[in-house]
Scaffold this active site. Structure first.
Site, PDB file in Angstrom:
ATOM      1  N   TYR A  12       0.759  -1.294  -0.011  1.00  0.00           N
ATOM      2  CA  TYR A  12      -0.024   0.205   0.131  1.00  0.00           C
ATOM      3  C   TYR A  12       0.954   1.295   0.053  1.00  0.00           C
ATOM      4  O   TYR A  12       0.134   2.184  -0.201  1.00  0.00           O
ATOM      5  CB  TYR A  12      -1.008   0.025   1.181  1.00  0.00           C
ATOM      6  CG  TYR A  12       0.018  -0.087   2.321  1.00  0.00           C
ATOM      7  CD1 TYR A  12       0.507   1.057   3.254  1.00  0.00           C
ATOM      8  CD2 TYR A  12      -0.116  -1.366   2.995  1.00  0.00           C
ATOM      9  CE1 TYR A  12       1.066   0.943   4.170  1.00  0.00           C
ATOM     10  CE2 TYR A  12       0.763  -1.452   4.297  1.00  0.00           C
ATOM     11  CZ  TYR A  12       1.265  -0.303   4.838  1.00  0.00           C
ATOM     12  OH  TYR A  12       2.016  -0.555   5.839  1.00  0.00           O
ATOM     13  N   GLY A  13       1.894   1.307   0.262  1.00  0.00           N
ATOM     14  CA  GLY A  13       2.840   2.379   0.232  1.00  0.00           C
ATOM     15  C   GLY A  13       4.226   2.179  -0.562  1.00  0.00           C
ATOM     16  O   GLY A  13       3.913   2.241  -1.828  1.00  0.00           O
ATOM     17  N   THR A  14       5.297   2.466  -0.051  1.00  0.00           N
ATOM     18  CA  THR A  14       6.454   2.508  -0.906  1.00  0.00           C
ATOM     19  C   THR A  14       6.860   1.477  -1.549  1.00  0.00           C
ATOM     20  O   THR A  14       7.864   1.451  -2.500  1.00  0.00           O
ATOM     21  CB  THR A  14       7.690   2.939  -0.099  1.00  0.00           C
ATOM     22  OG1 THR A  14       7.968   1.995   0.728  1.00  0.00           O
ATOM     23  CG2 THR A  14       7.332   4.403   0.497  1.00  0.00           C
ATOM     24  N   LEU A  15       6.345   0.166  -1.523  1.00  0.00           N
ATOM     25  CA  LEU A  15       6.553  -0.873  -2.265  1.00  0.00           C
ATOM     26  C   LEU A  15       5.796  -1.086  -3.531  1.00  0.00           C
ATOM     27  O   LEU A  15       5.981  -1.595  -4.621  1.00  0.00           O
ATOM     28  CB  LEU A  15       6.395  -2.310  -1.619  1.00  0.00           C
ATOM     29  CG  LEU A  15       7.240  -2.642  -0.347  1.00  0.00           C
ATOM     30  CD1 LEU A  15       6.633  -3.718   0.502  1.00  0.00           C
ATOM     31  CD2 LEU A  15       8.626  -3.121  -1.170  1.00  0.00           C
ATOM     32  N   GLU A  88      11.107  -4.217   5.750  1.00  0.00           N
ATOM     33  CA  GLU A  88       9.922  -3.562   6.781  1.00  0.00           C
ATOM     34  C   GLU A  88      10.345  -3.789   8.269  1.00  0.00           C
ATOM     35  O   GLU A  88       9.566  -3.531   9.121  1.00  0.00           O
ATOM     36  CB  GLU A  88       8.793  -4.512   6.457  1.00  0.00           C
ATOM     37  CG  GLU A  88       8.112  -4.261   4.924  1.00  0.00           C
ATOM     38  CD  GLU A  88       7.762  -2.819   4.640  1.00  0.00           C
ATOM     39  OE1 GLU A  88       8.095  -1.736   5.372  1.00  0.00           O
ATOM     40  OE2 GLU A  88       7.216  -2.761   3.500  1.00  0.00           O
TER      41      GLU A  88
END
Length: 173
Positions: A12-15, A88
């Site tokens: 949902y983010g920087t990946l 993470e």
């Protein structure tokens, strides 16, 4: 895909594609240890907030926040998950990989996602005024400070607690 069983991972983010840490998934895809399955949305609402250094956090409080838009990947249990867990900070208490139901093309899927660690997730949600996002987007991505660009004395856990307790806005840019 190479090696072992596969796990579904919701990012949902920087990946996500187009964001700073997507290089890791690209590496895994090239190595045959991951595959992009498409866009998806969480079945339940969750808090999604940005903390210090523009880092996005999904908080494990189902029913709060909004349904979150992201991407679904199939990742090798043997090769891929260890690399994602390392990024993470799972072993360092940064994030926890937990189950999440997502709706993708073709129906619902049981996946896992990286949630803010339980030691600070709910506090982070409260610190952000219990106002969450539905998606980590390009504008928010511009606020993300890469690890190598953070202060020399940067300490993830200390900075999270400082952000929560002191409301240090200098950490949120």
């Amino acid at each position: 895909m190479a090696g072992g069983g596969d796990d579904l991972i919701f990012v949902y983010g920087t990946l996500k594609r187009g964001f700073y840490n997507h290089y890791l998934l690209e590496d895994l895809i090239r190595a045959g240890a991951a595959a992009y399955l498409g866009p998806c949305t969480t079945v339940e609402a969750y808090p999604l907030v940005c903390g210090p250094y523009g880092i996005p956090y999904l908080v494990n409080l189902p029913g709060s926040g909004q349904r979150i838009r992201g991407e679904l990947y199939s990742v090798s249990s043997v090769h891929g998950l260890a690399r994602l867990d390392e990024l993470e900070g799972v072993d360092r208490g940064h994030y926890e990989r937990l189950p999440v139901a997502v709706a993708a093309e073709g129906g619902g899927q049981d996946a896992e996602a990286y949630f803010a660690h339980r030691d600070f997730g709910e506090k982070l949600w409260k610190r952000c005024g219990e106002v969450g996002l539905s998606e980590f987007n390009v504008e928010l991505g511009k606020r993300y400070v890469r690890r190598e660009d953070r202060p020399i004395d940067y300490c993830f856990i200390d900075d999270i607690h400082k952000f929560i307790l002191e409301g240090d806005s200098s950490l949120s840019s």
